[in-house]
Design an enzyme around this catalytic site. Sequence first.
Site, mmCIF file in Angstrom:
data_model
loop_
_atom_site.group_PDB
_atom_site.id
_atom_site.type_symbol
_atom_site.label_atom_id
_atom_site.label_comp_id
_atom_site.label_asym_id
_atom_site.label_seq_id
_atom_site.Cartn_x
_atom_site.Cartn_y
_atom_site.Cartn_z
ATOM 1 N N SER A 119 -16.530 77.449 -52.279
ATOM 2 C CA SER A 119 -16.527 76.015 -52.507
ATOM 3 C C SER A 119 -17.515 75.558 -53.578
ATOM 4 O O SER A 119 -17.511 74.391 -53.957
ATOM 5 C CB SER A 119 -16.832 75.282 -51.196
ATOM 6 O OG SER A 119 -18.116 75.611 -50.705
ATOM 7 N N SER A 147 -19.008 80.806 -50.249
ATOM 8 C CA SER A 147 -18.948 79.701 -51.205
ATOM 9 C C SER A 147 -19.799 79.887 -52.452
ATOM 10 O O SER A 147 -19.597 79.192 -53.441
ATOM 11 C CB SER A 147 -19.351 78.392 -50.515
ATOM 12 O OG SER A 147 -18.391 78.026 -49.557
ATOM 13 N N LYS A 167 -24.849 71.667 -56.362
ATOM 14 C CA LYS A 167 -23.595 71.515 -55.630
ATOM 15 C C LYS A 167 -23.638 70.193 -54.873
ATOM 16 O O LYS A 167 -24.456 70.003 -53.984
ATOM 17 C CB LYS A 167 -23.413 72.688 -54.661
ATOM 18 C CG LYS A 167 -22.120 72.637 -53.865
ATOM 19 C CD LYS A 167 -22.014 73.837 -52.937
ATOM 20 C CE LYS A 167 -20.707 73.821 -52.156
ATOM 21 N NZ LYS A 167 -20.585 74.984 -51.259
#
Length: 492
Positions: free
Chosen positions: A155, A179, A79
């Site tokens: 996210s 997330s 990420k």
Amino acid sequence: MDVAYASASDIAAAVRRGDRSPVAVVDAVLDRIERRNDRLNAYAEVAADAARERAADIERAIDDGRPVGPLAGVPVALKESAASKAGLLRTMGSVPFRDTVSRTDSTVVTRLEAAGAVIVGTTNTPELDHKATTDNPLRGPTRNPFDLSRNAGGSSGGSAAAVADGLAPVAHGKDAGGSLRIPAAWSGVYAFKPTFRRVPDVTRPDGFADELGIRSTHGPITRSVRDAALVLDVIGGHHPRDPSSLPDGPASYRAAVERPIDDLTVAYTPDYGTFPVDRELQETVEDAVEAFGDAGATVEPVEVQIGYTHAELTDAWTTLVGANLAAMNEWLARHDDVDLLRDHREEMTDSLVALLESGTRTTATEYLHHHVVRTAVHDAIEDVFEEYDLLVSPTVCHPPVENATEGSTLGPAEIDGEPVDPRIGWCPTFLLNFTGHPAASVPAGTVGEGLPVGLQIAGPRFADTQVIAASAAFERVRPWADRYRTETAARI
């Protein structure tokens, strides 16, 4: 071996035995990324040359008889906003940071590579991780592998989409309000959020950033529970430079995968007593909950009594996050002469600007008063765990939404006629970030025309292996692996 849908466990075993070249594995993944990522938009940056060099190093080590680790040759996606890899961009999906390059490796990256993993690139996120959908003005939306017109969730949306579509067997994510779990639910994959600081996070300049704010946690996104356990065995464990780091945890998460759950009691809540839930999604989750009974556990409905409305709970989360973003912006203004609101307002999405502005107005006393709300959530969840071993629920309250443009994709503004904050008000996941409890999202089925639905499994603090065991038992009763081939292959 079809690398696109092979498990990390099988890849690593084949590489260690010499049955599969790590270079060939990485080449296969990079080829698939090249063919499919343009439409999916899961990756922010692909580190093809570095990945091939790393794979060649692992192959030489195997040829020389040197140990290569439990993740030998396994391609891993990071990420982008949450893990730094020296030499790769760290834009956080924001135009003002489009040229920012990481100078060092995050602790989680160091541990992954020490175990033999190959970093193949970084994945797309919302701008500064401020919402539960993945879309930003720098790169646009990450599309859902099950329906390209819809969003993958956030996210860690790029990570979830990459794993779901076979662009990596494992992806890293970080979870401050769901997330990891939100995009896993929308993208039909598995994600695990450990107990707070079971996986260390060495943050600077503020090493205590998460103690008084939202308890964010690194974790894996995979296509199987076994692969998540494998990654947790690698990235977990105490780190002296993280002042919140827990002592070393269980000797093996993988051992928990085989544990039966017929001695466990499971509490089911459809809404945590306050969140509106899409009707068809709730019906799908309620059907999925029966899997725990089929696995031998005792399942009962439960009323969670927090004492606050979902709007009040969401306001607490957004206030804390907004204040943290405003503090970051003030630091940048003082030390780098960069003020996002002053210098880059027009380059940012409206929802992020609103959150930053609200953060500048939050006083220290307001910030601390929201810990009363967090305490109420903690007590309500602990009330459940006094009588039950696990608490399960829908991961999110609404199916995947359609993508918008220019970074503006948000979640639903209402559910069943009731208004919700489109940034995260439809995601009860953030309650477990208030408290730091371990939680996972398992694929629970689909709604509509094949849109994925997630079921959240939460456990008492430090009972991470219990959540792993329950996840694996669910997977045995309701396997989901074949869904990737049948549902996603035809869509790109």
